[in-house]
Design a protein around this motif. Structure first.
Motif, PDB file in Angstrom:
ATOM      1  N   GLY A 135       0.817  -1.212   0.000  1.00 28.49           N
ATOM      2  CA  GLY A 135       0.000   0.000   0.000  1.00 28.49           C
ATOM      3  C   GLY A 135       0.842   1.249   0.000  1.00 28.49           C
ATOM      4  N   ASP A 136       2.093   1.121  -0.402  1.00 35.00           N
ATOM      5  CA  ASP A 136       3.061   2.203  -0.303  1.00 35.00           C
ATOM      6  C   ASP A 136       3.795   2.327  -1.646  1.00 35.00           C
ATOM      7  N   VAL A 137       3.932   3.542  -2.163  1.00 31.75           N
ATOM      8  CA  VAL A 137       4.517   3.720  -3.496  1.00 31.75           C
ATOM      9  C   VAL A 137       5.991   3.333  -3.512  1.00 31.75           C
ATOM     10  N   PHE A 138       6.745   3.716  -2.474  1.00 36.28           N
ATOM     11  CA  PHE A 138       8.167   3.368  -2.477  1.00 36.28           C
ATOM     12  C   PHE A 138       8.359   1.861  -2.395  1.00 36.28           C
ATOM     13  N   ASN A 139       7.542   1.191  -1.585  1.00 30.57           N
ATOM     14  CA  ASN A 139       7.672  -0.261  -1.497  1.00 30.57           C
ATOM     15  C   ASN A 139       7.236  -0.948  -2.781  1.00 30.57           C
ATOM     16  N   LEU A 140       6.353  -0.300  -3.534  1.00 30.51           N
ATOM     17  CA  LEU A 140       6.039  -0.840  -4.862  1.00 30.51           C
ATOM     18  C   LEU A 140       7.298  -0.844  -5.713  1.00 30.51           C
ATOM     19  N   TYR A 141       8.090   0.219  -5.628  1.00 29.87           N
ATOM     20  CA  TYR A 141       9.379   0.269  -6.345  1.00 29.87           C
ATOM     21  C   TYR A 141      10.314  -0.844  -5.843  1.00 29.87           C
ATOM     22  N   VAL A 142      10.354  -1.045  -4.517  1.00 33.20           N
ATOM     23  CA  VAL A 142      11.230  -2.085  -3.954  1.00 33.20           C
ATOM     24  C   VAL A 142      10.834  -3.465  -4.480  1.00 33.20           C
ATOM     25  N   TRP A 143       9.527  -3.745  -4.509  1.00 33.22           N
ATOM     26  CA  TRP A 143       9.082  -5.061  -4.995  1.00 33.22           C
ATOM     27  C   TRP A 143       9.352  -5.221  -6.486  1.00 33.22           C
ATOM     28  N   THR A 185       8.810   9.047  -7.710  1.00 35.00           N
ATOM     29  CA  THR A 185       8.430   8.793  -6.318  1.00 35.00           C
ATOM     30  C   THR A 185       8.989   9.884  -5.404  1.00 35.00           C
ATOM     31  N   GLY A 186      10.232  10.303  -5.664  1.00 40.91           N
ATOM     32  CA  GLY A 186      10.804  11.401  -4.885  1.00 40.91           C
ATOM     33  C   GLY A 186      10.031  12.694  -5.080  1.00 40.91           C
ATOM     34  N   TYR A 187       9.660  12.974  -6.321  1.00 41.67           N
ATOM     35  CA  TYR A 187       8.852  14.166  -6.629  1.00 41.67           C
ATOM     36  C   TYR A 187       7.513  14.087  -5.887  1.00 41.67           C
ATOM     37  N   LEU A 188       6.920  12.894  -5.897  1.00 40.39           N
ATOM     38  CA  LEU A 188       5.635  12.670  -5.220  1.00 40.39           C
ATOM     39  C   LEU A 188       5.751  12.965  -3.723  1.00 40.39           C
ATOM     40  N   TYR A 189       6.834  12.470  -3.128  1.00 43.47           N
ATOM     41  CA  TYR A 189       7.025  12.697  -1.691  1.00 43.47           C
ATOM     42  C   TYR A 189       7.241  14.183  -1.403  1.00 43.47           C
ATOM     43  N   GLY A 190       7.936  14.874  -2.305  1.00 47.50           N
ATOM     44  CA  GLY A 190       8.159  16.304  -2.113  1.00 47.50           C
ATOM     45  C   GLY A 190       6.861  17.098  -2.092  1.00 47.50           C
ATOM     46  N   ILE A 191       5.870  16.650  -2.839  1.00 48.69           N
ATOM     47  CA  ILE A 191       4.593  17.376  -2.901  1.00 48.69           C
ATOM     48  C   ILE A 191       3.672  16.999  -1.752  1.00 48.69           C
ATOM     49  N   PHE A 192       3.538  15.696  -1.491  1.00 47.78           N
ATOM     50  CA  PHE A 192       2.552  15.239  -0.514  1.00 47.78           C
ATOM     51  C   PHE A 192       3.136  14.990   0.877  1.00 47.78           C
ATOM     52  N   GLY A 193       4.424  14.767   0.988  1.00 54.19           N
ATOM     53  CA  GLY A 193       5.015  14.449   2.280  1.00 54.19           C
ATOM     54  C   GLY A 193       4.665  13.064   2.770  1.00 54.19           C
ATOM     55  N   THR A 194       4.195  12.201   1.892  1.00 53.94           N
ATOM     56  CA  THR A 194       3.838  10.829   2.248  1.00 53.94           C
ATOM     57  C   THR A 194       3.934   9.961   1.003  1.00 53.94           C
ATOM     58  N   LEU A 195       4.106   8.661   1.198  1.00 56.51           N
ATOM     59  CA  LEU A 195       4.114   7.726   0.069  1.00 56.51           C
ATOM     60  C   LEU A 195       3.041   6.655   0.230  1.00 56.51           C
ATOM     61  N   ASP A 196       2.209   6.806   1.268  1.00 61.18           N
ATOM     62  CA  ASP A 196       1.106   5.866   1.467  1.00 61.18           C
ATOM     63  C   ASP A 196       0.028   6.143   0.405  1.00 61.18           C
TER      64      ASP A 196
END
Length: 553
Positions: A135-143, A185-196
């Motif tokens: 349920g997490d965008v960064f962990n989607l990248y990890v998988w 994903t980094g850009y996403l975190y910069g805007i929302f402050g979350t990756l959930d």
């Protein structure tokens, strides 16, 4: 949402990943007991399929579920989430993983097992399962990366020059896609402050119309299109999928591109619906060109495996067609045949779940999910069957194949069923999702996209006829060139008594996969119903958000 110690049903969310890592680790520790690898691996794959099916049943009965690792509440902790879309992809993945595991007993020799076929297979399945459940965008990248490591190990199994060449192209293009994914994903975190994902969905709805979101949606579309092999980012697939063992090609064709499609549905559609709608026409052109170019590529090939590589690309375009349609009210008068009863029943379900306002998109999306399930199974089965045909002829070239219909009528009948299914002809599983997609695209005033679905299906039918006519129906060309009957008899014995996978262990998974194709074609209601439920949860993700955020939202 589960924060503390939950029930067994809650642990089903992480059991698929734990099973893969557990059995993969055990197999690594048994490097000196190669004869134990097949039974241990098949036991693990059976357990994995059982867990996947149990999770699907649980989600169908109780709706989306989530589990926060370590008791850290979302959006701060890592969560695993399953809704109907992820549960369906997971169950079908477990099914084809087991089929390939059984087939590999007959087709992968002990030396290649020593190089780690089954541990790499479990690593691949762990990556696929994790991508569907996170349920997490960064962990989607990890998988995705875990999946890439497993797939690279399988790709170079045998270390032949052609395999290394294909693996280099495969890894280079996938690393580019992974880099775009990570930067976005980094850009996403910069805007929302979350990756959930659930938290992003809530915050993105409050920022609708801002240009940054459109940029993020476009970048994710590019990254996932490269993973899924959609036009114009599909050139890497035909260059790499024909080099590994047939069973490895089957796994790749069935699973890897579909993970890219799943990520596209989860992130671009569920998290950024207005931005996806703004890109609708672009996605529609991508879908149409992917379908037609893939089908034309299939017609140009004379090697069965290279031909199937392009059929995989055509299937990706067909799935994207439903993803591209705009949400409009849908007329029920477009399809007037008796076969439309399945559609009519699901339209009633849509009205009951307040999805009628997004009728065309809901129907198109349900068609895409239905087609993805069909494509995972039928493409896996076709590659496995092509492996059997190639071993029995001594070649996968259509110039050198022939005579299988007379020697092996049962196997030939199975192959014919798969060819009819991939062409989208009734009464097999490819027909119903194409009907849903044509209906949705016509209702959305995209007749050229509906024509692309039908035209590509026509071209794939011609390619299928070529395979069956040249590879199965006509006599073996080598027999015709024989100088005398004794030489012809010797050629026939060498060719048709070929080594594995011409064994029952290669045919058992084929029969199982074909049964799915027939059952989903003759009784499609259950799969259509699940697909509509999955589409509804993606378009109205309240259940997903409540499962993850619960009372903290």
């Amino acid at each position: 949402m589960v924060l503390g110690q939950g029930s067994l049903a809650d642990w089903l969310l992480i059991l698929p990943i734990l099973v893969c890592f557990l059995f993969g680790s055990v197999l690594l520790m048994m490097r000196r007991q190669m004869h134990w690898h097949p039974p241990v691996a098949i036991t693990g794959l059976v357990v994995l399929l059982a867990v996947d099916i149990a999770l699907l049943v649980e989600i169908a009965n109780s709706g989306p579920r989530s589990m926060a690792m370590g008791g850290w509440r979302p959006p701060f902790g890592i969560s695993f989430v399953a809704d109907m879309t992820s549960a369906m992809f997971l169950a079908v993945s477990g099914f084809v993983g087991l089929a390939c595991g059984i087939y590999a007993i007959a087709s992968i020799d002990s030396e290649e097992r020593r190089y780690g076929f089954y541990p790499f297979l479990f690593m691949l399945m762990a990556g696929v399962s994790g991508a569907f459940l996170t349920g997490d965008v960064f962990n989607l990248y990890v998988w995705f990366e875990v999946m890439l490591i497993g797939s690279f190990g399988l790709l170079i199994l045998g270390s032949e020059r052609e395999q290394l060449d294909g693996a280099t192209k495969y890894c280079f293009l996938n690393l580019i896609a992974a880099t775009i994914f990570l930067l976005t994903t980094g850009y996403l975190y910069g805007i929302f402050g979350t990756l959930d994902m659930a938290d992003i969905a809530v915050k993105a709805a409050e920022m609708e119309g801002q240009g940054e979101l459109q940029t993020i949606a476009v970048l994710f579309l590019v990254a996932f299109s490269m993973k899924a092999a959609a036009f114009p980012l599909n050139f890497w697939l035909p260059a790499s999928y024909h080099t590994p063992r047939f069973v490895v090609s089957a796994l790749f064709a069935g699973l890897l591109t579909k993970v890219g499609v799943y990520a596209m549905l989860r992130i671009v559609l569920m998290l950024f619906p207005p931005e996806r709608e703004a890109m609708g026409l672009l996605i529609a052109w991508m879908a149409g060109l992917t379908m037609v170019i893939g089908a034309l590529g299939a017609l140009s090939q004379t090697d069965v495996r290279r031909l199937l590589n392009y059929v995989v690309i055509t299937g990706i375009g067909t799935i994207l067609a439903g993803f591209a349609v705009p949400p409009l009210l849908e007329s029920t008068s477009i399809i007037t045949t008796g076969a439309a009863s399945v559609i009519e029943n699901q339209t009633a379900v849509m009205r009951a779940t307040n999805l009628a306002a997004q009728g065309t998109l809901a129907s198109g999306l349900a068609g895409s999910i239905f087609y993805a399930m069909h494509s995972i199974v039928v493409m896996t089965a076709l590659y496995l069957a092509a492996g059997v045909a190639a071993f029995r002829n001594g070649s996968s070239s259509l110039h050198e194949m022939g005579g299988l219909w007379r020697r092996h009528p049962l196997f030939s009948a199975l192959f014919l069923v798969l060819l009819l299914a991939v062409s989208g002809l009734p009464p097999f599983s490819g027909f119903w999702p194409k009907m849903l997609l044509v209906r949705a695209t016509l209702a959305a005033d995209l007749p050229w996209l509906a024509a692309s679905v039908l035209f590509s299906g026509f071209l794939v039918t011609i390619a299928s006829i070529r395979i069956f006519t040249l590879g199965f129906w006509r006599p073996l060309p080598a027999l015709g060139r024989a100088a005398d009957p004794a030489e012809a008899r010797e050629i026939a014995e060498e060719t048709f008594r070929a080594p594995p996978p011409g064994r029952p262990l290669a045919l058992i998974p084929l029969v199982g996969l074909c049964l799915f194709v027939v059952i989903a074609g003759v009784w499609p209601e259950w799969l259509a119903s699940l697909s509509y439920t999955a589409a509804g949860e993606l378009l109205r993700p309240a259940g997903y958000l409540n499962a993850v955020l619960g009372d903290v939202r």
